[in-house]
Design an enzyme around this catalytic site. Sequence first.
Site, PDB file in Angstrom:
ATOM      1  N   SER A  81       0.816  -1.230  -0.112  1.00 24.96           N
ATOM      2  CA  SER A  81      -0.022  -0.127  -0.042  1.00 24.96           C
ATOM      3  C   SER A  81       0.823   1.412   0.057  1.00 24.96           C
ATOM      4  CB  SER A  81      -0.926   0.094   1.210  1.00 24.96           C
ATOM      5  OG  SER A  81      -1.731   1.209   1.348  1.00 24.96           O
ATOM      6  N   TYR A 112      -1.536   0.033  10.358  1.00 24.95           N
ATOM      7  CA  TYR A 112      -1.641  -0.730   9.053  1.00 24.95           C
ATOM      8  C   TYR A 112      -0.582  -0.221   8.174  1.00 24.95           C
ATOM      9  CZ  TYR A 112      -3.555  -0.852   4.342  1.00 24.95           C
ATOM     10  OH  TYR A 112      -3.748  -1.134   2.886  1.00 24.95           O
TER      11      TYR A 112
END
Length: 262
Positions: free
Chosen positions: A146, A157
């Site tokens: 990501s 995250y």
Amino acid sequence: MTSPVFEGRFRDKVLVVTGAAQGIGLAVATRAVAEGGRVLFVDRAEFVHDIVADLATEKAAAFVADLETYQGAEAVMRHAAEQFGGIDILINNVGGAIRMRPYEAFEAEQVDAEIRRSLMPTLYCCHAVLPHLFERGAGTIVNVSSNATRGIHRVPYSAAKGGINGLTQSLAMEVAERNIRVVATAPGGTEAPARRVPRNAAGDTAEEQAWMRDVVAQVKQSSFMKRYGTLSEQVAPILFLASDEASYITGSILPVAGGDLG
């Protein structure tokens, strides 16, 4: 925007695609089948069996597993090898932020949950697939990371995805002499159909919904193109990296975020 299908690009190849019941994973797995691959659709959701049944082809099979455990990852690879005779390509797509909130608002168990969701499945699957790729004498692993390694309200995250980037680069160096490539894409915000399995099963509070709006605004502002990408715009680079067209690319992390490098 719809990406073209390259007929036969994955002929004679066996692919394992995780997180294949919805979103990017489903789009990747479905297109890989259309391009001639034999594909194991892996997900924790039972409806992955319905998705594969609707495809009505012997080139696709479904398997349900909890990839937050090593036993789940090992079972997936064993099943793929038994079903299709081996494994050539692994596409690690499981992950996704559970909560959006400033770091100081995270509780300890919530931090742990984010790491389990977005790092451990890829870490486990990379390890579990190696014996099968060694047996094949070659192979490719594509990790879906990501660009959120730089972003607001999702620090755990971001840390997990940073771990995937490190895993990609270190493992690529370690297994290159075994004719195995390890690469990654780093998607930005992506427009996708509504999730059948919610990101946060507990539901978002009004405050969390406001923090989510902040995240969406930041992601779009950080992109040179000032928009989210489409599923097709994420699928195309993943499958390019998985294919023999990318045979001299390894250890690379390709940002796919409209210019935002993360």
